[in-house]
Scaffold this active site. Sequence first.
Site, PDB file in Angstrom:
ATOM      1  N   TYR A  54      34.022  62.192  30.932  1.00 50.60           N
ATOM      2  CA  TYR A  54      35.395  61.684  30.779  1.00 50.60           C
ATOM      3  C   TYR A  54      36.276  62.317  31.846  1.00 50.60           C
ATOM      4  O   TYR A  54      36.180  63.530  32.072  1.00 50.60           O
ATOM      5  CB  TYR A  54      35.954  62.026  29.393  1.00 50.60           C
ATOM      6  CG  TYR A  54      35.998  60.817  28.491  1.00 50.60           C
ATOM      7  CD1 TYR A  54      36.752  59.706  28.847  1.00 50.60           C
ATOM      8  CD2 TYR A  54      35.280  60.778  27.298  1.00 50.60           C
ATOM      9  CE1 TYR A  54      36.789  58.576  28.044  1.00 50.60           C
ATOM     10  CE2 TYR A  54      35.307  59.652  26.494  1.00 50.60           C
ATOM     11  CZ  TYR A  54      36.063  58.550  26.874  1.00 50.60           C
ATOM     12  OH  TYR A  54      36.098  57.437  26.081  1.00 50.60           O
ATOM     13  N   GLU A  56      39.962  61.204  32.639  1.00 49.66           N
ATOM     14  CA  GLU A  56      41.307  60.637  32.773  1.00 49.66           C
ATOM     15  C   GLU A  56      42.130  61.450  33.772  1.00 49.66           C
ATOM     16  O   GLU A  56      42.061  62.680  33.771  1.00 49.66           O
ATOM     17  CB  GLU A  56      42.042  60.646  31.426  1.00 49.66           C
ATOM     18  CG  GLU A  56      41.781  59.424  30.594  1.00 49.66           C
ATOM     19  CD  GLU A  56      40.829  59.722  29.458  1.00 49.66           C
ATOM     20  OE1 GLU A  56      39.934  60.567  29.640  1.00 49.66           O
ATOM     21  OE2 GLU A  56      40.996  59.100  28.397  1.00 49.66           O
ATOM     22  N   LYS A 229      31.807  41.287  44.644  1.00 50.49           N
ATOM     23  CA  LYS A 229      31.583  39.943  45.193  1.00 50.49           C
ATOM     24  C   LYS A 229      31.090  40.099  46.641  1.00 50.49           C
ATOM     25  O   LYS A 229      30.006  40.627  46.846  1.00 50.49           O
ATOM     26  CB  LYS A 229      32.855  39.109  45.066  1.00 50.49           C
ATOM     27  CG  LYS A 229      33.267  38.894  43.588  1.00 50.49           C
ATOM     28  CD  LYS A 229      34.432  37.955  43.447  1.00 50.49           C
ATOM     29  CE  LYS A 229      34.782  37.681  41.992  1.00 50.49           C
ATOM     30  NZ  LYS A 229      35.797  38.602  41.459  1.00 50.49           N
ATOM     31  N   ARG A 235      29.936  46.173  39.659  1.00 52.18           N
ATOM     32  CA  ARG A 235      31.041  45.465  39.001  1.00 52.18           C
ATOM     33  C   ARG A 235      32.193  46.443  38.831  1.00 52.18           C
ATOM     34  O   ARG A 235      31.999  47.544  38.315  1.00 52.18           O
ATOM     35  CB  ARG A 235      30.610  44.955  37.623  1.00 52.18           C
ATOM     36  CG  ARG A 235      29.455  44.020  37.650  1.00 52.18           C
ATOM     37  CD  ARG A 235      29.399  43.186  36.405  1.00 52.18           C
ATOM     38  NE  ARG A 235      30.318  42.078  36.528  1.00 52.18           N
ATOM     39  CZ  ARG A 235      30.048  40.961  37.199  1.00 52.18           C
ATOM     40  NH1 ARG A 235      28.880  40.795  37.790  1.00 52.18           N
ATOM     41  NH2 ARG A 235      30.924  39.996  37.274  1.00 52.18           N
TER      42      ARG A 235
HETATM   43  N1  DSN Z   1      35.075  34.947  37.685  1.00 52.15           N
HETATM   44  C1  DSN Z   1      35.392  35.143  39.075  1.00 52.15           C
HETATM   45  C2  DSN Z   1      34.963  33.982  39.907  1.00 52.15           C
HETATM   46  O1  DSN Z   1      33.916  33.446  39.624  1.00 52.15           O
HETATM   47  O2  DSN Z   1      35.640  33.637  40.855  1.00 52.15           O
HETATM   48  C3  DSN Z   1      36.815  35.433  39.306  1.00 52.15           C
HETATM   49  O3  DSN Z   1      37.220  36.443  38.456  1.00 52.15           O
END
Ligand code: DSN
Length: 415
Positions: A54, A56, A229, A235
């Site tokens: 933890y 914080e 992404k 994530r």
């Molecule tokens: N869920 C994501 C996407 O597929 O673009 C955006 O948060």
Amino acid sequence: MFDYKNLSAQDGEVMAEVKKEMERQSQEMELIASENYVSKAVLEAMATVLTNKYSEGTPGHRYYGGNQVIDEVETIAVERAKKLFGAEHVNVQPLSGSPANAAVYMAFIKPGDKVLGLRLDHGGHLSHGHPVNFSGMLYNFSQYEVDSETGKINMDKVRELALKEKPKMIVAGYSAYAREVEWQKFKDIADEVGAFTFADIAHTAGLIAAGEMANPVPLFDVVSTTTHKTLRGPRGAMIMCKEQFAKQVDRAVFPGMQGGPHDHITAAKAVAFGEALLPEFKDYAKQVILNAKTMAEEFMKLGFRIISNGTDNHLMVVDMTGKGLSGKEVEIILDKCGISVSRSTIPNDPNPPLNPSGVRFGTPAITTRGMKQEEIKKIVTWINAAIEQREEPEMLENIKKEVREMCLSFPIPSI
Ligand code: DSN
């Protein structure tokens, strides 16, 4: 890599599901624009004892003892992120994109304040003011649109709306928009009306970090991004801002929005940022865009309508109505061939969001596998054949076999 022997011995039920997903990922084609495959190093960083802690607070200012190592790890992540984006201040604790955006709003504006964001069905995100989302419930959003002819954002119209609404904040950066964003024009409009500038670069962060797309970080007051992404990390999310806003952003993340950060994920973010600083990441980002441009051209040659007639980034939204199908129907047909895509609204979609008219395609994941233009051309041919011959189960089965064969010859990095 992991042998999963403890998980297998202790919990065969969960292990069996993990194995099935490993098989699915290695044998199937991932064209969902927001997905990617992390490296073995990123995966290993997530599977560390840092999950037990933890912490914080921020490095050097924690509410729990024993955070000497966590302080170091978080500082490495922050420093690498600053270097990647040229940011003055970074908070790497947001758990994911929507909580990061909630913290941004909390840091800069008050409930009821006026904000501008792009409509969801025009490519915006739920957290950019949709009425079913906290953003639309708490803040007074006016939504701008893409031009119905060009499929691009018309900055004169954005300016008109901003002059009329006088927002406290303008949100730019999108989930299903294939074109460069005119950051400088957004900044000029915001300055004219006295609004904060907020960029959500969740989709394009990796392409921006690699220098393949324009970077809003030096211009905008605050920028959020997910890390999983095009940035190809675990994530999670982070917020970058000007130094003058550092305290209010940190306070909005904790104690405003969140409790303890996920320190094993922070370590994995640091590893991913380290990877993104390497020259080969630039090659990756270049190829992602090249692959997407090739995909858009191949689709258009086959008579598919692409919103905005092409792409500048990693994704495109394809209108399926010309093929007599909805996006959901195409998603189901392609699933039968081992190709994952996500249905998508098209601008001014006559159909509802659960069964919209378009499909969003993206190239980040297949590019990580090493696929290039030659493979992209085959993939588009399979998609077209699957759509044309959707009533023939044997045809779909054959495509699935070919997809599987191609995928197995481009293994994903973590398996
Ligand atoms: N869920 C994501 C996407 O597929 O673009 C955006 O948060």
